[in-house]
Motif scaffolding. Structure first.
Motif, PDB file in Angstrom:
ATOM      1  N   LEU A  56       0.818  -1.165   0.016  1.00  0.00           N
ATOM      2  CA  LEU A  56       0.018   0.085  -0.049  1.00  0.00           C
ATOM      3  C   LEU A  56       0.684   1.198  -0.167  1.00  0.00           C
ATOM      4  O   LEU A  56       1.817   1.481   0.584  1.00  0.00           O
ATOM      5  N   LEU A  57       0.366   2.199  -0.659  1.00  0.00           N
ATOM      6  CA  LEU A  57       1.205   3.418  -0.819  1.00  0.00           C
ATOM      7  C   LEU A  57       1.647   4.029   0.432  1.00  0.00           C
ATOM      8  O   LEU A  57       2.825   4.386   0.761  1.00  0.00           O
ATOM      9  N   ILE A  58       0.691   4.034   1.278  1.00  0.00           N
ATOM     10  CA  ILE A  58       0.767   4.565   2.611  1.00  0.00           C
ATOM     11  C   ILE A  58       1.914   3.930   3.337  1.00  0.00           C
ATOM     12  O   ILE A  58       2.734   4.489   4.049  1.00  0.00           O
ATOM     13  N   ASN A  59       2.065   2.589   3.303  1.00  0.00           N
ATOM     14  CA  ASN A  59       3.069   1.837   3.929  1.00  0.00           C
ATOM     15  C   ASN A  59       4.316   1.883   3.214  1.00  0.00           C
ATOM     16  O   ASN A  59       5.348   1.640   3.994  1.00  0.00           O
ATOM     17  N   GLN A  60       4.249   1.982   1.994  1.00  0.00           N
ATOM     18  CA  GLN A  60       5.717   2.252   1.292  1.00  0.00           C
ATOM     19  C   GLN A  60       6.268   3.581   1.762  1.00  0.00           C
ATOM     20  O   GLN A  60       7.455   3.765   2.093  1.00  0.00           O
ATOM     21  N   LEU A  61       5.467   4.465   1.813  1.00  0.00           N
ATOM     22  CA  LEU A  61       5.867   5.854   2.213  1.00  0.00           C
ATOM     23  C   LEU A  61       6.598   5.630   3.861  1.00  0.00           C
ATOM     24  O   LEU A  61       7.542   6.337   4.293  1.00  0.00           O
ATOM     25  N   ALA A  62       5.538   4.925   4.534  1.00  0.00           N
ATOM     26  CA  ALA A  62       6.273   4.945   6.086  1.00  0.00           C
ATOM     27  C   ALA A  62       7.375   4.032   5.994  1.00  0.00           C
ATOM     28  O   ALA A  62       8.317   4.117   7.156  1.00  0.00           O
ATOM     29  N   LEU A  63       7.878   3.297   5.150  1.00  0.00           N
ATOM     30  CA  LEU A  63       9.293   2.643   5.170  1.00  0.00           C
ATOM     31  C   LEU A  63      10.313   3.632   5.045  1.00  0.00           C
ATOM     32  O   LEU A  63      11.431   3.295   5.691  1.00  0.00           O
ATOM     33  N   ILE A  64       9.993   4.890   4.800  1.00  0.00           N
ATOM     34  CA  ILE A  64      10.894   5.857   4.630  1.00  0.00           C
ATOM     35  C   ILE A  64      10.862   6.867   5.684  1.00  0.00           C
ATOM     36  O   ILE A  64      11.363   8.088   5.847  1.00  0.00           O
ATOM     37  N   GLY A  65       9.835   6.563   6.567  1.00  0.00           N
ATOM     38  CA  GLY A  65       9.493   7.364   7.922  1.00  0.00           C
ATOM     39  C   GLY A  65       8.408   8.799   7.269  1.00  0.00           C
ATOM     40  O   GLY A  65       8.502   9.588   7.866  1.00  0.00           O
TER      41      GLY A  65
END
Ligand SMILES: [Zn+2]
Length: 270
Positions: free
Chosen positions: A89-98
């Motif tokens: 999910l895009l939101i979780n992909q962004l979270a990978l980078i904080g």
């Protein structure tokens, strides 16, 4: 100031008949009128830029998280089922980078199709760059069917996602040092490609101007889903000229074989 960093965000994949992207990969013969057809997996991804002056910029937003749960029409799902894990999910992909969606101030949308504009709803506080001809085309198609939630690959809710400001692009544009947008006609009336000049190399993302390596080969294999085939060929030549001039690497939009070799977030290119 730090150099530009570039992340590839994996947003899952769509499956469909290969002939949609590479027309007639197999032809009827005298002895076989039912040639082999290939069902392929095709990646969905977004490109995130950490720019020393402009901050966080995102190219494309992938497919909507609820695409298979009623957000996409049933007819679409039969031909183009979309698959993703929670992590994709895009939101979780962004979270990978904080990051959170509100950290992204600039979104460049290649075009409004459902596998590129499905995450737009996350970025209502961002400036959105959208190819004008594609936006107007989508609005026209949706206006003819006011009661329908979609028209072909355009989902009304994607196209009507709120933004801080919409910027309509009609020509090549230098958005920031090292970041260019190019216009590519054909797949829709206009698609935006992204050119990123990193210290190591220049990368060209033609989006659906060029889906896969066979569309770019010496014998160009066209696709069945172009809006305008001749413009599409011109766009491929536009990318080829740019590529020859800048010795860049072309990152196709839906080529699983190439995608498998990409470095994925949280790893990055610089
Ligand atoms: Zn696409």
């Amino acid at each position: 100031m730090h150099p530009i960093k570039m992340y590839i965000l994996d947003n899952g994949w769509v499956e469909y008949d290969e002939s949609l992207l590479v027309s007639n990969p197999t032809l009827d013969t005298i002895s076989n009128h039912n040639p082999y057809r290939k069902w392929i997996k095709s990646p969905c991804y977004c490109v995130l830029i950490d720019h020393p002056e402009k901050g966080w910029m995102l190219f494309d937003t992938g497919s909507h998280p609820e695409a298979m749960k009623g957000y996409w029409p049933n007819e679409t799902i039969k031909q183009f089922p979309y698959y993703r894990t929670e992590q994709q999910l895009l939101i979780n992909q962004l979270a990978l980078i904080g990051l959170k969606p509100q950290d992204i101030k600039t979104v460049i949308l290649s075009h409004g199709h459902l596998d590129h504009a499905g995450g737009l709803f996350l970025f209502k506080n961002a400036d959105i760059y959208w190819p004008k001809a594609d936006y107007e085309y989508a609005k026209r198609l949706l206006a003819i069917q006011p009661e329908s939630r979609s028209s072909g690959p355009y989902i009304r809710a994607d196209i009507e996602s709120p933004a801080r400001e919409l910027h309509f692009v009609t020509k090549n544009l230098k958005l920031a040092p090292g970041i260019e947008i190019i216009t590519l006609r054909g797949h829709t009336p206009e698609v935006l490609g992204l050119v990123v000049h990193l210290n190591s190399c220049t990368y060209i993302f033609p989006s659906d101007g060029i889906y896969m390596a066979p569309n770019y080969g010496s014998r160009i294999n066209q696709s069945d889903i172009f809006y305008d085939n001749l413009s599409c060929l011109e766009s491929i030549e536009k990318v080829r000229k740019l590529n020859e001039k800048s010795h860049s690497r072309i990152m196709y939009s839906h080529d699983m074989e190439q995608f498998k070799r990409f470095k994925l977030a949280p790893e990055y290119y610089e």
